[in-house]
Scaffold this motif. Sequence first.
Motif, PDB file in Angstrom:
ATOM      1  N   SER A  71      65.522  21.878 -83.981  1.00  0.00           N
ATOM      2  CA  SER A  71      64.871  21.026 -84.565  1.00  0.00           C
ATOM      3  C   SER A  71      64.441  20.047 -84.789  1.00  0.00           C
ATOM      4  CB  SER A  71      65.388  21.466 -86.524  1.00  0.00           C
ATOM      5  OG  SER A  71      64.909  23.058 -86.256  1.00  0.00           O
ATOM      6  N   VAL A  72      63.298  19.837 -84.676  1.00  0.00           N
ATOM      7  CA  VAL A  72      63.177  17.628 -84.915  1.00  0.00           C
ATOM      8  C   VAL A  72      63.234  17.420 -86.095  1.00  0.00           C
ATOM      9  CG1 VAL A  72      61.804  15.830 -83.439  1.00  0.00           C
ATOM     10  CG2 VAL A  72      62.602  18.403 -82.200  1.00  0.00           C
ATOM     11  N   PRO A  73      63.682  16.484 -87.338  1.00  0.00           N
ATOM     12  CA  PRO A  73      63.193  15.847 -88.117  1.00  0.00           C
ATOM     13  C   PRO A  73      62.479  15.111 -87.990  1.00  0.00           C
ATOM     14  CG  PRO A  73      65.791  15.387 -87.527  1.00  0.00           C
ATOM     15  CD  PRO A  73      65.243  16.051 -86.214  1.00  0.00           C
ATOM     16  N   LYS A  74      61.495  15.160 -89.417  1.00  0.00           N
ATOM     17  CA  LYS A  74      60.712  13.816 -89.656  1.00  0.00           C
ATOM     18  C   LYS A  74      61.319  12.598 -88.596  1.00  0.00           C
ATOM     19  CE  LYS A  74      57.309  12.603 -92.482  1.00  0.00           C
ATOM     20  NZ  LYS A  74      56.703  12.858 -94.407  1.00  0.00           N
ATOM     21  N   LYS A  75      62.157  11.906 -89.425  1.00  0.00           N
ATOM     22  CA  LYS A  75      62.915  11.014 -88.929  1.00  0.00           C
ATOM     23  C   LYS A  75      62.547  10.679 -87.392  1.00  0.00           C
ATOM     24  CE  LYS A  75      66.171   7.245 -89.139  1.00  0.00           C
ATOM     25  NZ  LYS A  75      67.921   7.635 -90.373  1.00  0.00           N
ATOM     26  N   THR A  76      62.641  11.905 -87.035  1.00  0.00           N
ATOM     27  CA  THR A  76      62.798  11.748 -84.892  1.00  0.00           C
ATOM     28  C   THR A  76      61.717  11.405 -84.313  1.00  0.00           C
ATOM     29  OG1 THR A  76      64.974  13.246 -84.855  1.00  0.00           O
ATOM     30  CG2 THR A  76      63.681  12.418 -83.554  1.00  0.00           C
ATOM     31  N   ARG A  77      60.252  12.588 -85.273  1.00  0.00           N
ATOM     32  CA  ARG A  77      59.421  12.504 -84.801  1.00  0.00           C
ATOM     33  C   ARG A  77      58.670  10.827 -85.361  1.00  0.00           C
ATOM     34  NH1 ARG A  77      59.380  17.553 -87.448  1.00  0.00           N
ATOM     35  NH2 ARG A  77      57.980  16.629 -89.072  1.00  0.00           N
ATOM     36  N   ASN A  78      58.596  10.385 -85.868  1.00  0.00           N
ATOM     37  CA  ASN A  78      58.943   8.462 -86.277  1.00  0.00           C
ATOM     38  C   ASN A  78      59.599   7.862 -85.293  1.00  0.00           C
ATOM     39  OD1 ASN A  78      56.612   9.620 -88.092  1.00  0.00           O
ATOM     40  ND2 ASN A  78      57.918   9.359 -89.459  1.00  0.00           N
ATOM     41  N   ASN A  79      59.221   8.317 -84.017  1.00  0.00           N
ATOM     42  CA  ASN A  79      60.449   7.125 -83.360  1.00  0.00           C
ATOM     43  C   ASN A  79      62.211   6.686 -83.851  1.00  0.00           C
ATOM     44  OD1 ASN A  79      58.631   7.038 -81.137  1.00  0.00           O
ATOM     45  ND2 ASN A  79      58.147   5.316 -81.691  1.00  0.00           N
ATOM     46  N   GLY A  80      62.458   7.972 -84.537  1.00  0.00           N
ATOM     47  CA  GLY A  80      64.172   7.643 -84.775  1.00  0.00           C
ATOM     48  C   GLY A  80      65.341   7.944 -83.616  1.00  0.00           C
ATOM     49  N   THR A  81      66.112   8.182 -84.200  1.00  0.00           N
ATOM     50  CA  THR A  81      66.877   8.824 -82.799  1.00  0.00           C
ATOM     51  C   THR A  81      67.543   9.979 -83.876  1.00  0.00           C
ATOM     52  OG1 THR A  81      67.820   6.363 -82.071  1.00  0.00           O
ATOM     53  CG2 THR A  81      68.998   8.634 -81.757  1.00  0.00           C
ATOM     54  N   LYS A 200      63.051  12.781 -64.598  1.00  0.00           N
ATOM     55  CA  LYS A 200      62.564  14.384 -65.125  1.00  0.00           C
ATOM     56  C   LYS A 200      62.170  15.118 -65.488  1.00  0.00           C
ATOM     57  CE  LYS A 200      65.722  16.392 -61.586  1.00  0.00           C
ATOM     58  NZ  LYS A 200      65.769  16.960 -60.158  1.00  0.00           N
ATOM     59  N   ASP A 201      63.933  14.965 -67.018  1.00  0.00           N
ATOM     60  CA  ASP A 201      63.791  16.451 -67.600  1.00  0.00           C
ATOM     61  C   ASP A 201      63.259  15.761 -68.411  1.00  0.00           C
ATOM     62  OD1 ASP A 201      65.666  17.764 -66.214  1.00  0.00           O
ATOM     63  OD2 ASP A 201      67.166  17.053 -65.666  1.00  0.00           O
ATOM     64  N   LEU A 202      62.720  14.741 -69.270  1.00  0.00           N
ATOM     65  CA  LEU A 202      62.849  14.277 -70.175  1.00  0.00           C
ATOM     66  C   LEU A 202      61.101  14.299 -70.804  1.00  0.00           C
ATOM     67  CD1 LEU A 202      63.560  10.016 -69.806  1.00  0.00           C
ATOM     68  CD2 LEU A 202      64.870  12.075 -71.021  1.00  0.00           C
ATOM     69  N   MET A 203      60.887  15.101 -72.248  1.00  0.00           N
ATOM     70  CA  MET A 203      60.108  15.409 -72.728  1.00  0.00           C
ATOM     71  C   MET A 203      59.583  14.194 -73.841  1.00  0.00           C
ATOM     72  SD  MET A 203      61.407  19.120 -73.444  1.00  0.00           S
ATOM     73  CE  MET A 203      59.342  19.361 -73.846  1.00  0.00           C
ATOM     74  N   VAL A 204      58.291  13.827 -74.123  1.00  0.00           N
ATOM     75  CA  VAL A 204      57.394  12.550 -74.695  1.00  0.00           C
ATOM     76  C   VAL A 204      57.676  13.978 -76.589  1.00  0.00           C
ATOM     77  CG1 VAL A 204      55.568  11.588 -75.375  1.00  0.00           C
ATOM     78  CG2 VAL A 204      55.981  11.826 -72.992  1.00  0.00           C
ATOM     79  N   ILE A 205      57.817  13.014 -77.071  1.00  0.00           N
ATOM     80  CA  ILE A 205      58.279  13.660 -79.039  1.00  0.00           C
ATOM     81  C   ILE A 205      57.225  13.449 -79.503  1.00  0.00           C
ATOM     82  CG2 ILE A 205      59.226  13.383 -80.747  1.00  0.00           C
ATOM     83  CD1 ILE A 205      61.831  12.867 -79.650  1.00  0.00           C
ATOM     84  N   ASN A 206      55.992  14.264 -79.803  1.00  0.00           N
ATOM     85  CA  ASN A 206      55.145  13.725 -80.636  1.00  0.00           C
ATOM     86  C   ASN A 206      55.607  14.253 -82.007  1.00  0.00           C
ATOM     87  OD1 ASN A 206      53.265  13.566 -78.037  1.00  0.00           O
ATOM     88  ND2 ASN A 206      53.222  15.426 -78.496  1.00  0.00           N
ATOM     89  N   ARG A 207      53.925  13.577 -82.934  1.00  0.00           N
ATOM     90  CA  ARG A 207      54.557  13.649 -84.576  1.00  0.00           C
ATOM     91  C   ARG A 207      54.080  15.130 -85.146  1.00  0.00           C
ATOM     92  NH1 ARG A 207      51.919   8.212 -87.080  1.00  0.00           N
ATOM     93  NH2 ARG A 207      53.033   6.490 -85.812  1.00  0.00           N
ATOM     94  N   SER A 208      53.345  16.008 -83.718  1.00  0.00           N
ATOM     95  CA  SER A 208      53.571  17.252 -83.985  1.00  0.00           C
ATOM     96  C   SER A 208      54.298  18.219 -84.032  1.00  0.00           C
ATOM     97  CB  SER A 208      51.988  18.120 -83.620  1.00  0.00           C
ATOM     98  OG  SER A 208      52.169  17.594 -82.538  1.00  0.00           O
ATOM     99  N   THR A 209      55.778  17.885 -82.996  1.00  0.00           N
ATOM    100  CA  THR A 209      56.636  18.267 -82.399  1.00  0.00           C
ATOM    101  C   THR A 209      58.127  18.471 -83.886  1.00  0.00           C
ATOM    102  OG1 THR A 209      56.490  17.207 -80.354  1.00  0.00           O
ATOM    103  CG2 THR A 209      58.600  18.697 -80.664  1.00  0.00           C
ATOM    104  N   THR A 210      57.679  20.162 -83.722  1.00  0.00           N
ATOM    105  CA  THR A 210      58.702  20.680 -84.951  1.00  0.00           C
ATOM    106  C   THR A 210      60.404  20.779 -84.354  1.00  0.00           C
ATOM    107  OG1 THR A 210      58.095  22.651 -84.536  1.00  0.00           O
ATOM    108  CG2 THR A 210      57.320  21.489 -86.253  1.00  0.00           C
ATOM    109  N   GLU A 211      60.300  21.724 -82.681  1.00  0.00           N
ATOM    110  CA  GLU A 211      61.042  22.492 -81.942  1.00  0.00           C
ATOM    111  C   GLU A 211      61.431  21.472 -80.569  1.00  0.00           C
ATOM    112  OE1 GLU A 211      63.076  25.981 -84.351  1.00  0.00           O
ATOM    113  OE2 GLU A 211      61.620  26.496 -82.756  1.00  0.00           O
ATOM    114  N   LEU A 212      62.106  21.386 -80.184  1.00  0.00           N
ATOM    115  CA  LEU A 212      62.262  21.296 -78.987  1.00  0.00           C
ATOM    116  C   LEU A 212      63.633  21.739 -77.822  1.00  0.00           C
ATOM    117  CD1 LEU A 212      61.654  17.828 -78.566  1.00  0.00           C
ATOM    118  CD2 LEU A 212      60.421  19.054 -77.511  1.00  0.00           C
ATOM    119  N   PRO A 213      63.455  22.525 -76.818  1.00  0.00           N
ATOM    120  CA  PRO A 213      64.583  22.975 -76.379  1.00  0.00           C
ATOM    121  C   PRO A 213      65.491  21.580 -75.448  1.00  0.00           C
ATOM    122  CG  PRO A 213      62.854  22.702 -74.591  1.00  0.00           C
ATOM    123  CD  PRO A 213      62.544  22.265 -76.147  1.00  0.00           C
TER     124      PRO A 213
END
Length: 512
Positions: A71-81, A200-213
């Motif tokens: 689960s990707v927290p809102k803080k992380t979706r807003n360029n947080g770590t 090559k394994d990096l994925m861009v985090i969008n503000r609409s992203t809630t889960e990532l593998p």
Amino acid sequence: IVYTRPCPAAAAADGAAGGCVWPYLARRPKLQLSVYTTTRSSIGAESNIDLVLNVEDFDIESKFERTVNVSVPKKTRNNGTLYAFVFLHHAGILPWHDGKQVHIVSPLTTYMIPKPEEINLLTGESATQQIEAEKQPNALDEPVSHWRSRLTLNVMVEDFVFDGSSLPADVHRYMKMVQLGKTVHYLPILFIDQLSNRVKDLMVINRSTTELPLTVSYDKISLGKLRFWIHMQDAVYSLQQFGFSEKDADEVKGIFVDTNLYFLALTFFVAAFHLLFDFLAFKNDISFWKKKRSMIGMSTKAVLWRCFSTVVIFLFLLDEQTSLLVLIPAGVGAVIELWKVKKALKMTIRWQGLRPKFQFGAYNDSEKKTEEYDAQAMKYLSYLLYPLCIGGAGYSLLNVKYKSWYSWLINSFVNGVYAFGFLFMLPQLFVNYKMKSVAHLPWKAFTYKAFNTFIDDIFAFIITMPTSHRLACFRDDVVFLVYLYQRWLYPVDKSRVNEYGESYEEKLKKKS
């Protein structure tokens, strides 16, 4: 790194008195592996953390790979770590209640400028990210959060007894000591392999992203490889501190991660010879053209084509963000080819104020004869070459996506160079055939380039480069073999001029 001195008193009964540090894993404890995520860089309790992986009855000898959704927290979706806390603790006990637990922290996010998405230049079809980027003109120039989709874990499994008075500094920072009775033990050494985190394994985090593998993989590691890997990670970190981009650092990582260690040692050995032959080829090529006074037997069209193709290849490699190991020699070669064109055309540049004026020298009768052979060869080649290049450029425009019109233009040129470039070497072969001579060619430079061509065949499987450039390495092998066949076919004729416009008989007349 190669050798770690064990404790000399380990075999004696007074191991404790001798200052030995014993492995806790030798007691064969029942362990559990737990991976948590949190937006904080340090945790003291189980609040505001998420458990993403729990491996009960963890076996340090058995490798595994598991993919979980995080689960990707809102803080992380807003360029947080977002951080991953990896705990190795006793089974059945929570990590923060276990006094003998070990843990390590690793960020799961990083900042990087996203790669421009490729679009169809005619239809303008693009993905959602590209549409959003077009709405924000500077979006591609600003670093954004990327997700590290891999987490590679290692545990040092050797029952090695360290000398407490001379602990290796590299391993020491990963060690945690406990006193058990009269002896000192070091808890399991947990290590995160950062070299496996590739671009090559990096994925861009969008503000609409809630889960990532997240793929969590584990494997045991020996003490020697652990120390080597620690030094390599420190070296890559130092390169980034000196200004290396994430892309350049990733190239260095790939050399170590994607290549067998024995093959890697061979690569370093071969690379030294490659640099040596590059230097000798450049040196002899410059020396040859610096002394050259006549273009007899030399194809001017071939010189112009080599200059054009070398510059196009350099711009293509630059556009593809190729490894510096490939890009720098290509750039040096392009500069040399431009200088050779100036010599071949007998060009002089005179400045009239701020405006340059170009003047071209005249050819003698022998040179004009060579030009006739050259033009005749190019006439036949043009019937085949130009339709193929134009057809290939049109096909790629309709069916392949590119970042920009410039990218399409460079790719079209370079595909023509790679696919049909060897045809432009045929005029020189045709001139050799007509003159029944190869004495006018720079054979020293050719010899060094031939060695490098076969070395490039090895590098084609190791260094990151475009596929078309990789195939061109093998194409050059055939061309050099043809040149060698012509050298064997046409024997030495002492009345024939050499590469400097001189013959053996003329030298004898001058001496007499």
